[in-house]
Design a protein around this motif. Structure first.
Motif, PDB file in Angstrom:
ATOM      1  N   GLY A   1       7.081  11.710   0.660  1.00  3.91           N
ATOM      2  CA  GLY A   1       8.072  10.698   0.347  1.00  3.91           C
ATOM      3  C   GLY A   1       7.523   9.289   0.367  1.00  3.91           C
ATOM      4  N   LEU A   2       7.880   8.527   1.415  1.00  2.82           N
ATOM      5  CA  LEU A   2       7.580   7.097   1.432  1.00  2.82           C
ATOM      6  C   LEU A   2       6.125   6.778   1.749  1.00  2.82           C
ATOM      7  N   GLU A   3       5.454   7.625   2.508  1.00  2.35           N
ATOM      8  CA  GLU A   3       4.107   7.295   2.977  1.00  2.35           C
ATOM      9  C   GLU A   3       3.136   6.951   1.845  1.00  2.35           C
ATOM     10  N   PRO A   4       3.072   7.716   0.753  1.00  2.00           N
ATOM     11  CA  PRO A   4       2.166   7.319  -0.343  1.00  2.00           C
ATOM     12  C   PRO A   4       2.533   5.965  -0.943  1.00  2.00           C
ATOM     13  N   THR A   5       3.820   5.648  -0.978  1.00  2.00           N
ATOM     14  CA  THR A   5       4.263   4.363  -1.500  1.00  2.00           C
ATOM     15  C   THR A   5       3.775   3.226  -0.619  1.00  2.00           C
ATOM     16  N   VAL A   6       3.786   3.433   0.697  1.00  2.00           N
ATOM     17  CA  VAL A   6       3.300   2.411   1.623  1.00  2.00           C
ATOM     18  C   VAL A   6       1.804   2.182   1.406  1.00  2.00           C
ATOM     19  N   HIS A   7       1.049   3.259   1.267  1.00  2.00           N
ATOM     20  CA  HIS A   7      -0.386   3.117   1.004  1.00  2.00           C
ATOM     21  C   HIS A   7      -0.626   2.319  -0.272  1.00  2.00           C
ATOM     22  N   ASN A   8       0.116   2.633  -1.319  1.00  2.00           N
ATOM     23  CA  ASN A   8      -0.043   1.907  -2.584  1.00  2.00           C
ATOM     24  C   ASN A   8       0.300   0.433  -2.415  1.00  2.00           C
ATOM     25  N   ALA A   9       1.349   0.147  -1.645  1.00  2.00           N
ATOM     26  CA  ALA A   9       1.746  -1.242  -1.423  1.00  2.00           C
ATOM     27  C   ALA A   9       0.665  -2.000  -0.653  1.00  2.00           C
ATOM     28  N   LEU A  10       0.075  -1.362   0.337  1.00  2.00           N
ATOM     29  CA  LEU A  10      -0.987  -2.012   1.109  1.00  2.00           C
ATOM     30  C   LEU A  10      -2.238  -2.250   0.266  1.00  2.00           C
ATOM     31  N   ASP A  11      -2.420  -1.451  -0.760  1.00  2.00           N
ATOM     32  CA  ASP A  11      -3.574  -1.631  -1.644  1.00  2.00           C
ATOM     33  C   ASP A  11      -3.418  -2.836  -2.568  1.00  2.00           C
ATOM     34  N   THR A  12      -2.178  -3.329  -2.718  1.00  4.27           N
ATOM     35  CA  THR A  12      -1.940  -4.372  -3.717  1.00  4.27           C
ATOM     36  C   THR A  12      -1.291  -5.642  -3.175  1.00  4.27           C
ATOM     37  N   THR A  13      -0.757  -5.594  -1.956  1.00  2.10           N
ATOM     38  CA  THR A  13       0.038  -6.706  -1.432  1.00  2.10           C
ATOM     39  C   THR A  13      -0.426  -7.065  -0.017  1.00  2.10           C
ATOM     40  N   PRO A  14      -0.483  -8.371   0.315  1.00  2.00           N
ATOM     41  CA  PRO A  14      -0.943  -8.775   1.653  1.00  2.00           C
ATOM     42  C   PRO A  14      -0.077  -8.266   2.802  1.00  2.00           C
ATOM     43  N   VAL A  15       1.248  -8.218   2.598  1.00  2.00           N
ATOM     44  CA  VAL A  15       2.165  -7.832   3.672  1.00  2.00           C
ATOM     45  C   VAL A  15       3.102  -6.735   3.166  1.00  2.00           C
ATOM     46  N   VAL A  16       3.293  -5.713   3.989  1.00  2.00           N
ATOM     47  CA  VAL A  16       4.273  -4.666   3.699  1.00  2.00           C
ATOM     48  C   VAL A  16       5.208  -4.574   4.898  1.00  2.00           C
ATOM     49  N   ILE A  17       6.502  -4.643   4.634  1.00  2.00           N
ATOM     50  CA  ILE A  17       7.510  -4.549   5.682  1.00  2.00           C
ATOM     51  C   ILE A  17       8.323  -3.282   5.454  1.00  2.00           C
TER      52      ILE A  17
END
Length: 207
Positions: free
Chosen positions: A8-24
């Motif tokens: 579910g969400l975990e791969p999306t978080v990894h992708n967000a961390l690869d492209t954005t300085p901050v993930v909340i």
């Protein structure tokens, strides 16, 4: 449950961390934010992990959020970040030196940092906000469609079968979708006593 997060969400978080300085990661209490983010931080080799439920750390962060965040080694995971009102200002100050992707991962039960600059978000343009919701019943039961869709498309929706479905629906509603309360973490199916839900609601809403 971890299998659900991985799909579910975990791969999306990894992708967000690869492209954005901050993930909340936002979401209801007890929905699994800390467990998921701690796992991600370990996988990615984060250099600092801070839990702001620790009174000593929280006191330091409240006294000077900018200095506190500036002293962290990045990438850093800040858990329960909503407990320090100015923490996003500290993160913003740390980012002024560079916007490398994946520097900060934060969790919060509230809409973290939305109102610290007169209602604007100090991390606008540098953050992805993702929401971890409780389990849907289809996810708990590993069904390809929702229970409602399954019910409406059932070809034999007789009075008897509806009565049986209603009883199961009541049990599912009593169980709920929060991992720690529904027993999903241990692979169990159980009905949570009404008192446990009452204690949870009072703990979240009490001021």
């Amino acid at each position: 449950w971890m299998d659900y997060l991985q799909r579910g969400l975990e791969p999306t978080v990894h992708n967000a961390l690869d492209t954005t300085p901050v993930v909340i990661i936002e979401g209801a209490r007890a929905s699994g934010k800390t467990t998921m983010c701690a796992r991600i931080a370990e996988q990615r080799g984060f250099r600092d992990t801070v839990d702001l439920t620790d009174p000593a750390l929280r006191s330091l962060a409240q006294a000077d959020p900018v200095r506190f965040v500036g002293g962290l080694q990045t990438p850093a995971f800040i858990d329960e970040a909503q407990l320090v009102g100015g923490i996003t200002l500290g993160v913003k100050a740390a980012l002024d030196g560079g916007t490398t992707p994946g520097r900060f991962l934060l969790t919060g039960s509230a809409r973290l940092g939305r109102g610290v600059l007169g209602g604007s978000d100090p991390l606008a343009g540098r953050v992805q906000r993702l929401r971890l919701t409780p389990f849907a019943q289809a996810e708990i039961e590993r069904l390809p469609t929702s229970r409602l869709t399954h019910l409406l498309e059932s070809p034999d929706l007789t009075a008897t079968s509806f009565s049986e479905t209603r009883d199961r629906t009541v049990r599912r509603a009593q169980t709920g979708g929060l991992p720690t309360m529904s027993g999903v973490l241990q692979g169990r199916r159980r009905t949570v006593p009404e008192q446990e839900f009452q204690a949870y609601v009072e703990g979240v809403l009490h001021r």
